[in-house]
Design a protein around this motif. Structure first.
Motif, PDB file in Angstrom:
ATOM      1  N   LYS A 161      41.625 -25.656  18.015  1.00  0.00           N
ATOM      2  CA  LYS A 161      40.657 -25.506  19.103  1.00  0.00           C
ATOM      3  C   LYS A 161      39.830 -24.243  18.923  1.00  0.00           C
ATOM      4  O   LYS A 161      39.509 -23.539  19.886  1.00  0.00           O
ATOM      5  N   ASP A 162      39.515 -23.967  17.691  1.00  0.00           N
ATOM      6  CA  ASP A 162      38.714 -22.793  17.366  1.00  0.00           C
ATOM      7  C   ASP A 162      37.480 -23.235  16.599  1.00  0.00           C
ATOM      8  O   ASP A 162      37.399 -24.364  16.107  1.00  0.00           O
ATOM      9  N   GLU A 163      36.511 -22.351  16.493  1.00  0.00           N
ATOM     10  CA  GLU A 163      35.305 -22.571  15.709  1.00  0.00           C
ATOM     11  C   GLU A 163      35.069 -21.332  14.867  1.00  0.00           C
ATOM     12  O   GLU A 163      35.904 -20.412  14.848  1.00  0.00           O
ATOM     13  N   PHE A 164      33.957 -21.282  14.174  1.00  0.00           N
ATOM     14  CA  PHE A 164      33.671 -20.100  13.371  1.00  0.00           C
ATOM     15  C   PHE A 164      32.177 -19.782  13.427  1.00  0.00           C
ATOM     16  O   PHE A 164      31.339 -20.681  13.533  1.00  0.00           O
ATOM     17  N   PRO A 165      31.818 -18.494  13.371  1.00  0.00           N
ATOM     18  CA  PRO A 165      30.415 -18.098  13.396  1.00  0.00           C
ATOM     19  C   PRO A 165      29.730 -18.482  12.084  1.00  0.00           C
ATOM     20  O   PRO A 165      30.339 -18.419  11.013  1.00  0.00           O
ATOM     21  N   TYR A 166      28.464 -18.854  12.179  1.00  0.00           N
ATOM     22  CA  TYR A 166      27.717 -19.250  10.984  1.00  0.00           C
ATOM     23  C   TYR A 166      26.229 -19.151  11.251  1.00  0.00           C
ATOM     24  O   TYR A 166      25.795 -18.981  12.396  1.00  0.00           O
ATOM     25  N   ARG A 167      25.442 -19.265  10.196  1.00  0.00           N
ATOM     26  CA  ARG A 167      23.992 -19.377  10.283  1.00  0.00           C
ATOM     27  C   ARG A 167      23.541 -20.507   9.378  1.00  0.00           C
ATOM     28  O   ARG A 167      24.045 -20.658   8.272  1.00  0.00           O
ATOM     29  N   LYS A 168      22.604 -21.286   9.853  1.00  0.00           N
ATOM     30  CA  LYS A 168      21.990 -22.312   9.010  1.00  0.00           C
ATOM     31  C   LYS A 168      20.996 -21.619   8.092  1.00  0.00           C
ATOM     32  O   LYS A 168      20.185 -20.805   8.542  1.00  0.00           O
ATOM     33  N   TRP A 169      21.070 -21.920   6.811  1.00  0.00           N
ATOM     34  CA  TRP A 169      20.165 -21.309   5.834  1.00  0.00           C
ATOM     35  C   TRP A 169      19.594 -22.414   4.956  1.00  0.00           C
ATOM     36  O   TRP A 169      20.277 -22.918   4.076  1.00  0.00           O
ATOM     37  N   ASN A 170      18.345 -22.811   5.268  1.00  0.00           N
ATOM     38  CA  ASN A 170      17.724 -23.935   4.575  1.00  0.00           C
ATOM     39  C   ASN A 170      18.662 -25.153   4.631  1.00  0.00           C
ATOM     40  O   ASN A 170      19.074 -25.548   5.707  1.00  0.00           O
ATOM     41  N   ASP A 171      19.041 -25.717   3.490  1.00  0.00           N
ATOM     42  CA  ASP A 171      19.945 -26.870   3.510  1.00  0.00           C
ATOM     43  C   ASP A 171      21.414 -26.456   3.431  1.00  0.00           C
ATOM     44  O   ASP A 171      22.293 -27.313   3.326  1.00  0.00           O
ATOM     45  N   LEU A 172      21.669 -25.154   3.501  1.00  0.00           N
ATOM     46  CA  LEU A 172      23.029 -24.631   3.361  1.00  0.00           C
ATOM     47  C   LEU A 172      23.481 -23.937   4.643  1.00  0.00           C
ATOM     48  O   LEU A 172      22.728 -23.852   5.612  1.00  0.00           O
ATOM     49  N   TYR A 173      24.707 -23.434   4.608  1.00  0.00           N
ATOM     50  CA  TYR A 173      25.257 -22.688   5.738  1.00  0.00           C
ATOM     51  C   TYR A 173      25.802 -21.358   5.240  1.00  0.00           C
ATOM     52  O   TYR A 173      26.393 -21.278   4.166  1.00  0.00           O
ATOM     53  N   LEU A 174      25.576 -20.327   6.050  1.00  0.00           N
ATOM     54  CA  LEU A 174      26.107 -19.004   5.742  1.00  0.00           C
ATOM     55  C   LEU A 174      27.293 -18.755   6.665  1.00  0.00           C
ATOM     56  O   LEU A 174      27.168 -18.832   7.886  1.00  0.00           O
ATOM     57  N   ILE A 175      28.448 -18.476   6.071  1.00  0.00           N
ATOM     58  CA  ILE A 175      29.656 -18.204   6.855  1.00  0.00           C
ATOM     59  C   ILE A 175      30.204 -16.838   6.466  1.00  0.00           C
ATOM     60  O   ILE A 175      29.742 -16.201   5.502  1.00  0.00           O
ATOM     61  N   TYR A 176      31.203 -16.390   7.209  1.00  0.00           N
ATOM     62  CA  TYR A 176      31.765 -15.059   7.004  1.00  0.00           C
ATOM     63  C   TYR A 176      33.239 -15.163   6.618  1.00  0.00           C
ATOM     64  O   TYR A 176      33.994 -15.951   7.204  1.00  0.00           O
ATOM     65  N   ARG A 177      33.624 -14.349   5.665  1.00  0.00           N
ATOM     66  CA  ARG A 177      35.015 -14.310   5.234  1.00  0.00           C
ATOM     67  C   ARG A 177      35.436 -12.849   5.104  1.00  0.00           C
ATOM     68  O   ARG A 177      34.594 -11.959   4.972  1.00  0.00           O
ATOM     69  N   SER A 178      36.724 -12.613   5.121  1.00  0.00           N
ATOM     70  CA  SER A 178      37.254 -11.267   4.950  1.00  0.00           C
ATOM     71  C   SER A 178      38.125 -11.233   3.708  1.00  0.00           C
ATOM     72  O   SER A 178      39.011 -12.086   3.541  1.00  0.00           O
ATOM     73  N   ILE A 179      37.867 -10.281   2.842  1.00  0.00           N
ATOM     74  CA  ILE A 179      38.676 -10.120   1.640  1.00  0.00           C
ATOM     75  C   ILE A 179      39.995  -9.466   2.028  1.00  0.00           C
ATOM     76  O   ILE A 179      40.015  -8.402   2.651  1.00  0.00           O
ATOM     77  N   LEU A 180      41.090 -10.113   1.692  1.00  0.00           N
ATOM     78  CA  LEU A 180      42.395  -9.542   2.006  1.00  0.00           C
ATOM     79  C   LEU A 180      42.678  -8.371   1.067  1.00  0.00           C
ATOM     80  O   LEU A 180      42.440  -8.462  -0.139  1.00  0.00           O
ATOM     81  N   PRO A 181      43.183  -7.264   1.585  1.00  0.00           N
ATOM     82  CA  PRO A 181      43.362  -6.046   0.767  1.00  0.00           C
ATOM     83  C   PRO A 181      44.524  -6.147  -0.202  1.00  0.00           C
ATOM     84  O   PRO A 181      45.336  -7.075  -0.158  1.00  0.00           O
TER      85      PRO A 181
END
Length: 247
Positions: free
Chosen positions: A59-79
């Motif tokens: 029951k969660d979603e994720f932030p994103y941006r539409k970029w032309n025909d693609l999608y921009l999403i966010y990830r975190s690099i694990l240390p």
């Protein structure tokens, strides 16, 4: 990764970054840690739909941006990872709100951090294996490689230090500024050769956009694995406005 694991990992990451919230010094350190590890990534509509479905069970979603025909999403690099293996986790709305971030803040952090955290490798298309034996030593020292061809008409391959999911580097201003400085042209053409890298072609009288579009389509079908295809389109980058147009 199944939905239960996604939920558990999301909870653990948020707990790590919010533990002992009464300790202001620790809280600030934790916020800085996640800030410095946020990157963005360009994905296809198919991958976007897969992630959306994966998070539905939590029951969660994720932030994103539409970029032309693609999608921009966010990830975190694990240390605390090796140079050869980089593991990331998706930034969900749950994590974003727990950390009191907005999508715009995520975007700005990622715009600053992606190139810094993933590294940059630029090499000429005419000689993609140039300096390949030096990559290991240089990248272990976290040094970016800007190996442009002496011929400014030569196309350039752009990726990150792991050659994994490096296509989003075109959205980093400092990366494109250096490319523009090298070519000194008004327009660049971006060919998404895969999710891992792009090919940058400077504008000239000999550039045939229709040929480039056909080439991207054919290479996607003949050479690139389906799961590594990014787009069948060519993108036009206008240097003065730092803007992209899908062709």
């Amino acid at each position: 990764m199944n939905n239960n694991k996604v939920c558990i990992i999301s909870f653990l990451i948020c707990h790590i970054y919010s533990v002992n919230v009464n300790d202001e010094r620790r809280k600030v350190m934790n916020l800085e840690l996640i800030k410095n590890n946020i990157i963005f990534r360009l994905i296809t509509k198919k991958e976007f739909d897969r992630l959306t479905k994966q998070l539905e069970a939590t029951k969660d979603e994720f932030p994103y941006r539409k970029w032309n025909d693609l999608y921009l999403i966010y990830r975190s690099i694990l240390p605390n990872q090796s140079e050869d293996l980089v593991t990331t986790m998706l930034i969900s709305n749950f994590i974003m709100k727990r950390l009191k971030f907005t999508e715009e803040e995520l975007f700005q952090f990622a715009k600053t951090n992606t190139a810094k955290r993933t590294g940059i490798i630029v090499k000429p298309l005419s000689n993609p294996f140039s300096d390949i034996f030096n990559f290991g030593n240089e990248m272990s020292a976290k040094t970016d490689i800007w190996n442009f061809s002496d011929d400014t008409s030569d196309s350039t391959i752009l990726s990150n230090k792991n050659f994994m999911n490096g296509a989003a580097l075109i959205l980093c201003d400092e990366v494109m500024d250096k490319v523009v400085e090298h070519y000194k042209v008004n327009v660049l053409y971006i060919l998404p050769s895969s999710i891992h890298e792009v090919i940058i072609i400077p504008d000239s009288d000999s550039v045939d956009v229709e040929y480039l579009k056909d080439m991207v389509y054919e290479i996607n079908r003949s050479t690139v694995a389906p799961e590594e295809r990014l787009s069948d389109h060519v993108y036009k980058y206008t240097c003065a406005t730092k803007s992209f147009e899908m062709l």
